[in-house]
Motif scaffolding. Structure first.
Motif, PDB file in Angstrom:
ATOM      1  N   VAL A 384      44.499  49.066  39.372  1.00  0.00           N
ATOM      2  CA  VAL A 384      43.489  48.025  39.151  1.00  0.00           C
ATOM      3  C   VAL A 384      44.031  46.649  39.501  1.00  0.00           C
ATOM      4  O   VAL A 384      45.233  46.424  39.455  1.00  0.00           O
ATOM      5  CB  VAL A 384      43.032  47.996  37.666  1.00  0.00           C
ATOM      6  N   GLY A 385      43.127  45.752  39.863  1.00  0.00           N
ATOM      7  CA  GLY A 385      43.490  44.339  39.980  1.00  0.00           C
ATOM      8  C   GLY A 385      43.407  43.785  41.377  1.00  0.00           C
ATOM      9  O   GLY A 385      43.182  42.600  41.573  1.00  0.00           O
ATOM     10  N   GLU A 386      43.613  44.632  42.372  1.00  0.00           N
ATOM     11  CA  GLU A 386      43.590  44.190  43.764  1.00  0.00           C
ATOM     12  C   GLU A 386      43.511  45.442  44.624  1.00  0.00           C
ATOM     13  O   GLU A 386      43.726  46.554  44.123  1.00  0.00           O
ATOM     14  CB  GLU A 386      44.852  43.388  44.083  1.00  0.00           C
ATOM     15  N   VAL A 408      43.099  57.198  40.387  1.00  0.00           N
ATOM     16  CA  VAL A 408      41.827  56.487  40.310  1.00  0.00           C
ATOM     17  C   VAL A 408      42.058  55.009  40.614  1.00  0.00           C
ATOM     18  O   VAL A 408      42.766  54.316  39.897  1.00  0.00           O
ATOM     19  CB  VAL A 408      41.118  56.684  38.948  1.00  0.00           C
ATOM     20  N   ASP A 409      41.490  54.570  41.734  1.00  0.00           N
ATOM     21  CA  ASP A 409      41.540  53.162  42.140  1.00  0.00           C
ATOM     22  C   ASP A 409      40.272  52.528  41.593  1.00  0.00           C
ATOM     23  O   ASP A 409      39.183  52.781  42.090  1.00  0.00           O
ATOM     24  CB  ASP A 409      41.604  53.088  43.669  1.00  0.00           C
ATOM     25  N   THR A 410      40.429  51.731  40.537  1.00  0.00           N
ATOM     26  CA  THR A 410      39.270  51.251  39.783  1.00  0.00           C
ATOM     27  C   THR A 410      38.943  49.809  40.122  1.00  0.00           C
ATOM     28  O   THR A 410      39.753  48.914  39.905  1.00  0.00           O
ATOM     29  CB  THR A 410      39.562  51.339  38.267  1.00  0.00           C
ATOM     30  N   TRP A 411      37.747  49.589  40.651  1.00  0.00           N
ATOM     31  CA  TRP A 411      37.328  48.214  40.951  1.00  0.00           C
ATOM     32  C   TRP A 411      36.429  47.688  39.846  1.00  0.00           C
ATOM     33  O   TRP A 411      35.461  48.357  39.461  1.00  0.00           O
ATOM     34  CB  TRP A 411      36.562  48.142  42.283  1.00  0.00           C
ATOM     35  N   TRP A 412      36.736  46.514  39.376  1.00  0.00           N
ATOM     36  CA  TRP A 412      35.880  45.820  38.403  1.00  0.00           C
ATOM     37  C   TRP A 412      36.380  44.410  38.225  1.00  0.00           C
ATOM     38  O   TRP A 412      37.313  43.993  38.904  1.00  0.00           O
ATOM     39  CB  TRP A 412      35.808  46.588  37.081  1.00  0.00           C
ATOM     40  N   GLN A 413      35.757  43.661  37.330  1.00  0.00           N
ATOM     41  CA  GLN A 413      36.067  42.244  37.145  1.00  0.00           C
ATOM     42  C   GLN A 413      35.985  41.868  35.660  1.00  0.00           C
ATOM     43  O   GLN A 413      35.350  42.581  34.886  1.00  0.00           O
ATOM     44  CB  GLN A 413      35.029  41.381  37.876  1.00  0.00           C
ATOM     45  N   THR A 414      36.558  40.718  35.340  1.00  0.00           N
ATOM     46  CA  THR A 414      36.406  40.186  33.985  1.00  0.00           C
ATOM     47  C   THR A 414      34.921  40.186  33.601  1.00  0.00           C
ATOM     48  O   THR A 414      34.548  40.541  32.486  1.00  0.00           O
ATOM     49  CB  THR A 414      36.936  38.732  33.929  1.00  0.00           C
ATOM     50  N   GLU A 415      34.102  39.814  34.546  1.00  0.00           N
ATOM     51  CA  GLU A 415      32.667  39.674  34.307  1.00  0.00           C
ATOM     52  C   GLU A 415      31.975  41.004  34.039  1.00  0.00           C
ATOM     53  O   GLU A 415      30.952  41.042  33.357  1.00  0.00           O
ATOM     54  CB  GLU A 415      31.998  39.034  35.534  1.00  0.00           C
ATOM     55  N   GLY A 497      31.525  38.057  44.456  1.00  0.00           N
ATOM     56  CA  GLY A 497      32.566  37.235  45.078  1.00  0.00           C
ATOM     57  C   GLY A 497      33.486  38.047  45.980  1.00  0.00           C
ATOM     58  O   GLY A 497      34.362  37.494  46.637  1.00  0.00           O
ATOM     59  N   ASP A 498      33.307  39.364  46.014  1.00  0.00           N
ATOM     60  CA  ASP A 498      34.133  40.232  46.861  1.00  0.00           C
ATOM     61  C   ASP A 498      33.378  40.664  48.119  1.00  0.00           C
ATOM     62  O   ASP A 498      32.155  40.751  48.121  1.00  0.00           O
ATOM     63  CB  ASP A 498      34.527  41.512  46.099  1.00  0.00           C
ATOM     64  N   GLY A 499      34.150  40.952  49.143  1.00  0.00           N
ATOM     65  CA  GLY A 499      33.612  41.590  50.332  1.00  0.00           C
ATOM     66  C   GLY A 499      33.959  43.073  50.282  1.00  0.00           C
ATOM     67  O   GLY A 499      34.926  43.465  49.620  1.00  0.00           O
ATOM     68  N   GLY A 512      38.478  42.242  49.369  1.00  0.00           N
ATOM     69  CA  GLY A 512      39.043  41.060  48.707  1.00  0.00           C
ATOM     70  C   GLY A 512      38.005  39.962  48.561  1.00  0.00           C
ATOM     71  O   GLY A 512      36.870  40.102  49.011  1.00  0.00           O
ATOM     72  N   ARG A 513      38.439  38.867  47.962  1.00  0.00           N
ATOM     73  CA  ARG A 513      37.506  37.780  47.659  1.00  0.00           C
ATOM     74  C   ARG A 513      37.032  37.102  48.936  1.00  0.00           C
ATOM     75  O   ARG A 513      37.795  36.919  49.881  1.00  0.00           O
ATOM     76  CB  ARG A 513      38.193  36.733  46.774  1.00  0.00           C
ATOM     77  N   VAL A 514      35.770  36.719  48.910  1.00  0.00           N
ATOM     78  CA  VAL A 514      35.228  35.956  50.034  1.00  0.00           C
ATOM     79  C   VAL A 514      35.000  34.507  49.606  1.00  0.00           C
ATOM     80  O   VAL A 514      34.506  33.699  50.368  1.00  0.00           O
ATOM     81  CB  VAL A 514      33.911  36.563  50.559  1.00  0.00           C
ATOM     82  N   HIS A 523      46.764  38.228  39.231  1.00  0.00           N
ATOM     83  CA  HIS A 523      46.269  37.102  38.440  1.00  0.00           C
ATOM     84  C   HIS A 523      45.238  36.347  39.260  1.00  0.00           C
ATOM     85  O   HIS A 523      45.465  36.010  40.416  1.00  0.00           O
ATOM     86  CB  HIS A 523      47.393  36.135  38.046  1.00  0.00           C
ATOM     87  N   ARG A 524      44.143  36.062  38.616  1.00  0.00           N
ATOM     88  CA  ARG A 524      43.045  35.415  39.313  1.00  0.00           C
ATOM     89  C   ARG A 524      43.167  33.904  39.206  1.00  0.00           C
ATOM     90  O   ARG A 524      43.251  33.361  38.102  1.00  0.00           O
ATOM     91  CB  ARG A 524      41.770  35.908  38.652  1.00  0.00           C
ATOM     92  N   ILE A 525      43.229  33.227  40.325  1.00  0.00           N
ATOM     93  CA  ILE A 525      43.507  31.796  40.338  1.00  0.00           C
ATOM     94  C   ILE A 525      42.524  31.085  41.256  1.00  0.00           C
ATOM     95  O   ILE A 525      42.329  31.487  42.401  1.00  0.00           O
ATOM     96  CB  ILE A 525      44.965  31.543  40.806  1.00  0.00           C
TER      97      ILE A 525
HETATM   98  C1  7RM Z   1      39.971  43.956  36.433  1.00  0.00           C
HETATM   99  C2  7RM Z   1      40.297  42.658  37.111  1.00  0.00           C
HETATM  100  C3  7RM Z   1      38.660  40.653  39.589  1.00  0.00           C
HETATM  101  C4  7RM Z   1      38.932  40.711  41.068  1.00  0.00           C
HETATM  102  C5  7RM Z   1      37.842  41.422  41.834  1.00  0.00           C
HETATM  103  C6  7RM Z   1      38.593  41.887  43.059  1.00  0.00           C
HETATM  104  C7  7RM Z   1      39.953  42.243  42.517  1.00  0.00           C
HETATM  105  C8  7RM Z   1      40.118  44.234  40.961  1.00  0.00           C
HETATM  106  C9  7RM Z   1      40.288  45.884  42.373  1.00  0.00           C
HETATM  107  C10 7RM Z   1      40.157  44.675  43.102  1.00  0.00           C
HETATM  108  C11 7RM Z   1      40.245  45.842  45.080  1.00  0.00           C
HETATM  109  C12 7RM Z   1      40.412  47.109  43.110  1.00  0.00           C
HETATM  110  N1  7RM Z   1      39.557  41.574  36.739  1.00  0.00           N
HETATM  111  N2  7RM Z   1      40.054  43.672  42.193  1.00  0.00           N
HETATM  112  N3  7RM Z   1      40.261  45.566  41.057  1.00  0.00           N
HETATM  113  N4  7RM Z   1      40.133  44.670  44.445  1.00  0.00           N
HETATM  114  N5  7RM Z   1      40.377  47.031  44.462  1.00  0.00           N
HETATM  115  N6  7RM Z   1      40.561  48.293  42.509  1.00  0.00           N
HETATM  116  O1  7RM Z   1      41.173  42.617  37.932  1.00  0.00           O
HETATM  117  O2  7RM Z   1      38.574  39.311  36.925  1.00  0.00           O
HETATM  118  O3  7RM Z   1      40.978  39.506  36.927  1.00  0.00           O
HETATM  119  O4  7RM Z   1      39.778  40.133  38.887  1.00  0.00           O
HETATM  120  O5  7RM Z   1      40.110  41.467  41.332  1.00  0.00           O
HETATM  121  O6  7RM Z   1      38.736  40.842  43.969  1.00  0.00           O
HETATM  122  O7  7RM Z   1      36.781  40.524  42.120  1.00  0.00           O
HETATM  123  S1  7RM Z   1      39.731  40.066  37.324  1.00  0.00           S
END
Ligand code: 7RM
Length: 644
Positions: A384-386, A408-415, A497-499, A512-514, A523-525
């Motif tokens: 998770v995370g990127e 498991v490659d898990t995509w999600w966000q704080t939101e 916010g992702d592509g 990744g982020r667009v 870490h999200r910055i």
């Molecule tokens: C859980 C978390 C969210 C942002 C998200 C993406 C990136 C997170 C994946 C990912 C590709 C993944 N919350 N992201 N998981 N990108 N594959 N499995 O990370 O709010 O801190 O970040 O992280 O860009 O928008 S977060």
């Protein structure tokens, strides 16, 4: 190019909650076509004080998100008390592994319940009641989840601030949500750092936080710290005076559970607000199905509790399922690069959830470190995370999972509160680098920049038509900003916010982020925040910050800085810039590279063309394209020539 596929091993599928792709598809269809029935059934896994009136009241046009309205429950009761009442009191809830090997604690569900009740009673004694905000600024010690759950028991809203944030960041977060109490610790230990000043940072922040009435200090190291009489009190002293028990407050399903600040492309960090019923259901259900959690599994998520992954998948999801969850205080490379693998061996961890940035750092050190440990307990691996790229995916699969464990490659966000796109490990064939398919109740779409829905194989902006019950409800104190940030670009859709790309099998590949959000070591910055902090350095006229590919961090921070007239871009100025970022934001946002320049590429109307800076930082000058709209095209040439 046809990418390699990995099928769930038969022994895994046979025993899994969801055993086949067609079972997944069937349940997915039901969750979309008949969400009320689907979620009403799943919500039975929680213990309700009062049943809900309406399952779902969601409108992405008016931006109204409500689940299980009228229902009442308590999160702490669901995560702890009810397990004890069912006879699971002796089961280990938390395994705490300290920074030093050999230092550990096991907390049973029974003990956890007592600790939460006692802590909640102490908070109540300080006047904390339902709806009050409590800020928690701590490292990964057992008192942190106890504090979170004590808040949940009382109905107080916690706001956990990641321990690496600066005093200023802490101050701003406390003030944004007017927290009444700060819970912190004397000092912290992490890796080689033996005296991370937590309370001292809190003291600095508290010079300008009028809402804070009391500070509770957990003694972690016993370091000598300043205590302000009348305001500061040690937890053990507070507990000595507090009654041992405290009833769980009945909460409405839509009452707030916590606030967690996250960075966006503009402005100050937003207070993401999660509520009670829907959030708990989503995290519990995803924890069970995505990790194929079974009773007695030892589960370890290496995230920090200061981020959403820690909230949802160290605490709320796992504890709601009566799992044994590992909490590790330290870092992956202390005392050496085998630490993660040692911990897996020591506790016979079955389910392991970590971030690609950690995998890259460990992979680089060679196969000897995991090779010397017994990893045979592992059943499943998560990421998770990127985006996880093929090399680290394959290393994870072969070296850590020994070819036996689904990833498991898990995509999600704080939101989103919890996992939205991920394989189900017994059902979904995986492809390294793809998060695969949407979880139940989630409808991802790809849009082109004009907002047109793309069908079939396509690349576009990742938006959601629906997101399940765990999604954020609002930005704390600013619903307009919530609408503006996520629902204004494409009316009727939530914009992530992702592509992403969707392939011939309907699998999603997150690219990744667009927007102007960076992902540095997970870490999200926000680039705007870093630019602001650089701009506060004496001698700096202007700054523009972009990301660049970084071997270990995924993305690094590249700052282009214009000094004031008559000031030279010296190493001293560079040091001052980095110090300013540490002071105003925190050490995790320190730029990797600083390039001084006499000018930034701007349009005639004065807008900085980040696209050009990105290409320079990525070292792809040939891809810069048209620069004729720049006010002064010549700056590009010197920027390229002076690239770091
Ligand atoms: C859980 C978390 C969210 C942002 C998200 C993406 C990136 C997170 C994946 C990912 C590709 C993944 N919350 N992201 N998981 N990108 N594959 N499995 O990370 O709010 O801190 O970040 O992280 O860009 O928008 S977060």
């Amino acid at each position: 190019m046809q990418s390699q596929r990995f099928y769930p091993p038969a022994h895994f599928s046979n025993a899994a909650h969801i055993k086949t792709l067609s079972e997944y598809t069937e349940r997915y269809q039901e969750s979309i076509q008949n969400p009320d029935a689907f979620w009403a059934r799943e919500a039975q896994r929680l213990t309700w004080i009062r049943p809900w009136d309406t399952v779902r009241d969601v409108d992405f046009h008016d931006v109204r998100i409500r689940w299980f309205a009228g229902g009442q429950l308590n999160v702490a009761y669901n995560c702890v008390d009810r397990h004890v009442q069912r006879g699971l009191g002796q089961r280990t809830a938390i395994i705490w592994e300290g920074n030093e090997p050999g230092q550990s604690r096991k907390i049973s569900y029974q003990e956890l319940q007592s600790q939460i009740e006692h802590f909640a009673a102490a908070l109540r004694g300080l006047g904390v009641k339902k709806g009050d905000r409590v800020c928690i600024f701590m490292q990964m010690i057992p008192e942190l989840p106890v504090a979170m759950l004590a808040c949940a028991r009382l109905g107080a809203v916690h706001s956990v601030v990641f321990g690496a944030f600066s005093a200023e960041s802490l101050r701003d977060r406390i003030n944004d949500s007017c927290c009444k109490i700060l819970i912190t610790q004397d000092t912290g230990v992490r890796g080689n750092k033996q005296d991370i000043p937590m309370k001292a940072k809190g003291d600095l922040a508290l010079r300008e936080t009028p809402s804070i009435e009391k500070v509770i200090v957990v003694k972690r190291t016993g370091a000598t710290i300043a205590m302000q009489s009348g305001r500061d009190i040690y937890l053990h002293d507070l507990l000595a005076e507090a009654p041992p028990s405290c009833p769980a407050e009945p909460m409405d399903a839509e009452d707030p559970l916590f606030i967690l600040y996250t960075s966006g492309s503009t402005g100050k960090p937003k207070g993401v607000l999660h509520t009670t019923g829907g959030y708990l259901l989503h995290t519990a259900l995803t924890h069970e199905l995505v990790f194929d959690y079974r009773p007695e599994d030892i589960y370890w998520c290496t995230a920090d509790l200061g981020w959403v992954t820690g909230h949802s998948y160290i605490i709320y999801g796992p504890l709601c399922n009566a799992a044994t969850t590992v909490i590790y205080e330290g870092v992956p490379n202390y005392p050496d690069f085998s630490r993660f693998w040692q911990i897996i061996e020591k506790y016979k961890v079955n389910l392991f959830y970590t971030a690609p940035t950690a995998l890259r750092a460990l992979m680089r050190e060679g196969d000897g470190w995991p090779g010397q440990c017994d990893l045979s307990s592992l059943r499943l691996l998560g990421s998770v995370g990127e985006p996880i790229k093929a090399p680290e995916w394959l290393w994870y699969h072969h070296m850590i999972g020994q070819g036996r464990c689904p990833i498991v490659d898990t995509w999600w966000q704080t939101e989103t509160g919890g996992i939205l796109i991920s394989p189900l490990p017994g059902a979904t064939p995986t492809k390294p680098g793809s998060a695969t398919l949407p979880f139940f109740g989630v409808e991802p779409v790809l849009l082109d920049p004009s907002g047109k829905e793309l069908h079939g194989e396509a690349s576009g902006l990742l938006c959601l038509k629906s997101a399940g019950p765990g999604q954020m409800r609002t930005v704390y104190g600013d619903h307009e900003r919530f609408k503006q940030t996520y629902f204004s670009q494409f009316p009727g859709y939530y914009f992530t916010g992702d592509g992403a790309r969707r392939d011939e099998d309907g699998y999603y590949w997150i690219t990744g982020r667009v927007d102007d959000v960076l992902n540095v070591s997970g870490h999200r910055i926000g680039t705007a925040e870093v630019e602001g902090a650089i701009g506060m350095t004496a001698g700096v006229a202007e700054a523009a910050v972009v990301g660049f590919p970084h071997d270990l961090k995924g993305q690094g921070i590249y700052a282009f800085v214009t000094p004031m007239q008559g000031i030279h871009g010296s190493t001293d100025l560079e040091k001052a810039i980095k110090e300013s970022v540490r002071q105003h934001i925190g050490s995790h946002a320190t730029p990797d590279k600083v390039q001084f320049t006499h000018g930034l590429p701007k349009t005639r109307s004065g807008k900085i063309m980040r696209r050009i800076l990105r290409k320079i930082a990525e070292n792809e000058p040939d891809a810069i394209g048209d620069i004729s709209t720049l006010a002064d095209p010549s700056v590009v040439e010197s920027l390229i020539a002076e690239r770091k």
